[in-house]
Design a protein around this motif. Structure first.
Motif, PDB file in Angstrom:
ATOM      1  N   ASP A 234       0.837  -1.209   0.000  1.00  0.00           N
ATOM      2  CA  ASP A 234       0.000   0.000   0.000  1.00  0.00           C
ATOM      3  C   ASP A 234       0.868   1.254   0.000  1.00  0.00           C
ATOM      4  OD1 ASP A 234      -2.199  -1.650   0.035  1.00  0.00           O
ATOM      5  OD2 ASP A 234      -2.577  -1.425   2.192  1.00  0.00           O
ATOM      6  N   LEU A 235       1.945   1.225   0.791  1.00  0.00           N
ATOM      7  CA  LEU A 235       2.845   2.376   0.840  1.00  0.00           C
ATOM      8  C   LEU A 235       3.521   2.609  -0.508  1.00  0.00           C
ATOM      9  CD1 LEU A 235       4.175   4.539   2.599  1.00  0.00           C
ATOM     10  CD2 LEU A 235       5.912   2.868   3.196  1.00  0.00           C
ATOM     11  N   LEU A 236       3.990   1.525  -1.138  1.00  0.00           N
ATOM     12  CA  LEU A 236       4.611   1.667  -2.456  1.00  0.00           C
ATOM     13  C   LEU A 236       3.609   2.169  -3.489  1.00  0.00           C
ATOM     14  CD1 LEU A 236       6.845  -1.534  -2.590  1.00  0.00           C
ATOM     15  CD2 LEU A 236       7.618   0.825  -2.461  1.00  0.00           C
ATOM     16  N   GLN A 237       2.368   1.665  -3.406  1.00  0.00           N
ATOM     17  CA  GLN A 237       1.336   2.120  -4.335  1.00  0.00           C
ATOM     18  C   GLN A 237       1.056   3.614  -4.151  1.00  0.00           C
ATOM     19  OE1 GLN A 237       0.032   0.339  -6.755  1.00  0.00           O
ATOM     20  NE2 GLN A 237      -1.263   2.001  -7.452  1.00  0.00           N
ATOM     21  N   SER A 238       0.979   4.053  -2.883  1.00  0.00           N
ATOM     22  CA  SER A 238       0.732   5.478  -2.638  1.00  0.00           C
ATOM     23  C   SER A 238       1.917   6.322  -3.116  1.00  0.00           C
ATOM     24  CB  SER A 238       0.455   5.731  -1.160  1.00  0.00           C
ATOM     25  OG  SER A 238       1.596   5.458  -0.379  1.00  0.00           O
ATOM     26  N   ILE A 239       3.145   5.782  -2.993  1.00  0.00           N
ATOM     27  CA  ILE A 239       4.318   6.520  -3.492  1.00  0.00           C
ATOM     28  C   ILE A 239       4.258   6.638  -5.009  1.00  0.00           C
ATOM     29  CG2 ILE A 239       6.819   6.347  -3.809  1.00  0.00           C
ATOM     30  CD1 ILE A 239       6.949   5.242  -0.954  1.00  0.00           C
ATOM     31  N   TYR A 240       3.892   5.542  -5.694  1.00  0.00           N
ATOM     32  CA  TYR A 240       3.770   5.604  -7.157  1.00  0.00           C
ATOM     33  C   TYR A 240       2.695   6.597  -7.583  1.00  0.00           C
ATOM     34  CZ  TYR A 240       6.800   1.513  -7.621  1.00  0.00           C
ATOM     35  OH  TYR A 240       7.856   0.653  -7.579  1.00  0.00           O
ATOM     36  N   GLU A 241       1.546   6.575  -6.881  1.00  0.00           N
ATOM     37  CA  GLU A 241       0.478   7.524  -7.213  1.00  0.00           C
ATOM     38  C   GLU A 241       0.924   8.948  -6.938  1.00  0.00           C
ATOM     39  OE1 GLU A 241      -2.896   6.256  -4.992  1.00  0.00           O
ATOM     40  OE2 GLU A 241      -3.202   4.444  -6.185  1.00  0.00           O
ATOM     41  N   ALA A 242       1.611   9.148  -5.817  1.00  0.00           N
ATOM     42  CA  ALA A 242       2.079  10.489  -5.474  1.00  0.00           C
ATOM     43  C   ALA A 242       3.123  10.974  -6.474  1.00  0.00           C
ATOM     44  CB  ALA A 242       2.648  10.505  -4.060  1.00  0.00           C
ATOM     45  N   SER A 243       3.978  10.071  -6.954  1.00  0.00           N
ATOM     46  CA  SER A 243       4.987  10.502  -7.926  1.00  0.00           C
ATOM     47  C   SER A 243       4.311  10.939  -9.228  1.00  0.00           C
ATOM     48  CB  SER A 243       6.006   9.396  -8.185  1.00  0.00           C
ATOM     49  OG  SER A 243       5.425   8.339  -8.927  1.00  0.00           O
ATOM     50  N   GLY A 244       3.231  10.266  -9.601  1.00  0.00           N
ATOM     51  CA  GLY A 244       2.482  10.702 -10.784  1.00  0.00           C
ATOM     52  C   GLY A 244       1.892  12.084 -10.584  1.00  0.00           C
ATOM     53  N   LYS A 245       1.333  12.331  -9.383  1.00  0.00           N
ATOM     54  CA  LYS A 245       0.773  13.649  -9.095  1.00  0.00           C
ATOM     55  C   LYS A 245       1.861  14.714  -9.052  1.00  0.00           C
ATOM     56  CE  LYS A 245      -3.194  11.935  -6.489  1.00  0.00           C
ATOM     57  NZ  LYS A 245      -3.816  11.809  -5.172  1.00  0.00           N
ATOM     58  N   VAL A 246       3.015  14.356  -8.489  1.00  0.00           N
ATOM     59  CA  VAL A 246       4.126  15.312  -8.430  1.00  0.00           C
ATOM     60  C   VAL A 246       4.588  15.659  -9.841  1.00  0.00           C
ATOM     61  CG1 VAL A 246       6.557  15.529  -7.776  1.00  0.00           C
ATOM     62  CG2 VAL A 246       4.904  14.694  -6.122  1.00  0.00           C
ATOM     63  N   ASN A 247       4.695  14.657 -10.701  1.00  0.00           N
ATOM     64  CA  ASN A 247       5.100  14.923 -12.088  1.00  0.00           C
ATOM     65  C   ASN A 247       4.074  15.788 -12.806  1.00  0.00           C
ATOM     66  OD1 ASN A 247       7.440  13.444 -11.787  1.00  0.00           O
ATOM     67  ND2 ASN A 247       6.555  11.555 -12.568  1.00  0.00           N
ATOM     68  N   GLU A 248       2.785  15.524 -12.532  1.00  0.00           N
ATOM     69  CA  GLU A 248       1.729  16.328 -13.157  1.00  0.00           C
ATOM     70  C   GLU A 248       1.802  17.774 -12.681  1.00  0.00           C
ATOM     71  OE1 GLU A 248      -3.125  16.500 -12.990  1.00  0.00           O
ATOM     72  OE2 GLU A 248      -2.145  14.559 -12.786  1.00  0.00           O
ATOM     73  N   ARG A 249       1.996  17.960 -11.373  1.00  0.00           N
ATOM     74  CA  ARG A 249       2.101  19.329 -10.841  1.00  0.00           C
ATOM     75  C   ARG A 249       3.357  20.025 -11.365  1.00  0.00           C
ATOM     76  NH1 ARG A 249       0.197  18.575  -4.569  1.00  0.00           N
ATOM     77  NH2 ARG A 249      -1.977  18.146  -5.047  1.00  0.00           N
ATOM     78  N   LYS A 250       4.440  19.278 -11.501  1.00  0.00           N
ATOM     79  CA  LYS A 250       5.668  19.878 -12.036  1.00  0.00           C
ATOM     80  C   LYS A 250       5.454  20.314 -13.485  1.00  0.00           C
ATOM     81  CE  LYS A 250      10.600  18.950 -12.525  1.00  0.00           C
ATOM     82  NZ  LYS A 250      10.745  19.335 -13.902  1.00  0.00           N
ATOM     83  N   ALA A 251       4.754  19.488 -14.252  1.00  0.00           N
ATOM     84  CA  ALA A 251       4.473  19.859 -15.645  1.00  0.00           C
ATOM     85  C   ALA A 251       3.585  21.103 -15.698  1.00  0.00           C
ATOM     86  CB  ALA A 251       3.803  18.687 -16.364  1.00  0.00           C
ATOM     87  N   GLN A 252       2.579  21.176 -14.801  1.00  0.00           N
ATOM     88  CA  GLN A 252       1.728  22.364 -14.762  1.00  0.00           C
ATOM     89  C   GLN A 252       2.536  23.601 -14.385  1.00  0.00           C
ATOM     90  OE1 GLN A 252      -1.346  21.319 -11.982  1.00  0.00           O
ATOM     91  NE2 GLN A 252      -2.552  20.211 -13.495  1.00  0.00           N
TER      92      GLN A 252
END
Length: 199
Positions: free
Chosen positions: A53-71
């Protein structure tokens, strides 16, 4: 004396108690060992699931971080190209639709935080059709510059269909560059201006 000899010397009652005790120990071993192993396996399974669950949340968070960085990068790229002087910018957008701006007035710059300033220009237009105004506003909004229509006041003209008096406020947002550390330059005083300090 060997164990076999000791067992032979026991009375029948003692042998029976010893057999019951050994049976109880055997039952405990047969039951408690699997229960303990199952408990350990269950706790390990729970830990593994928490790690998943922790790894899954890290993967999801990294996607959100990349999306925010792109924005953020897109936003900074938009502000990298500052808007031209607004009066001329609005006049060009109006001319492309066959409209004219009667008068324009620049308002004082408004600071927004430490990094942004807002430039506002108010334009008045007379006898403007709705289609031409809409196309002009669309052109302003899609220009790629950090500009926005912040004021729009329409008054229909009496007796003239599709004719309006328009007061239009357009804001341009400029990002101030990060201040560069200035290296102090040595200041040389002229020979005649040197004053002596009093003791």
């Amino acid at each position: 004396m060997t164990l076999r000899e000791r067992l032979d010397k026991l009375e029948p009652r003692e042998r029976r108690l010893l057999t019951i005790l050994l049976g109880f120990v055997a039952v405990c071993v047969l039951l408690l060992v699997p229960i303990g192993l199952a408990s350990v396996a269950s706790s390990k399974r729970t830990e593994n699931q928490e790690m998943r669950d922790l790894l899954q949340s890290i993967y999801e968070a990294s996607g959100k971080v990349n999306e925010r960085k792109a924005q953020r990068d897109a936003l900074l790229a938009r502000y990298a190209r500052p808007a031209p002087p607004l009066a001329g910018f609005i006049e060009d957008a109006a001319k492309q639709q066959g409209l004219t701006a009667a008068e324009s007035q620049d308002r004082p710059d408004v600071p927004h935080g430490k990094k942004y300033t807002e430039r506002v220009t108010v334009v008045k237009m007379h006898r403007i059709g709705m289609l031409g105004l809409a196309k002009m506003l669309e052109r302003v909004e899609s220009s790629g510059h950090p500009v926005a229509v912040t004021r729009l006041n329409l008054k229909p003209r009496a007796g003239e269909p599709d004719s309006y008096e328009v007061e239009l406020g357009i804001s341009a947002f400029d990002r101030k560059g990060d201040p560069q550390p200035a290296s102090p330059a040595p200041i040389a005083a002229p020979a005649g201006d040197v004053e002596e300090e009093e003791p």
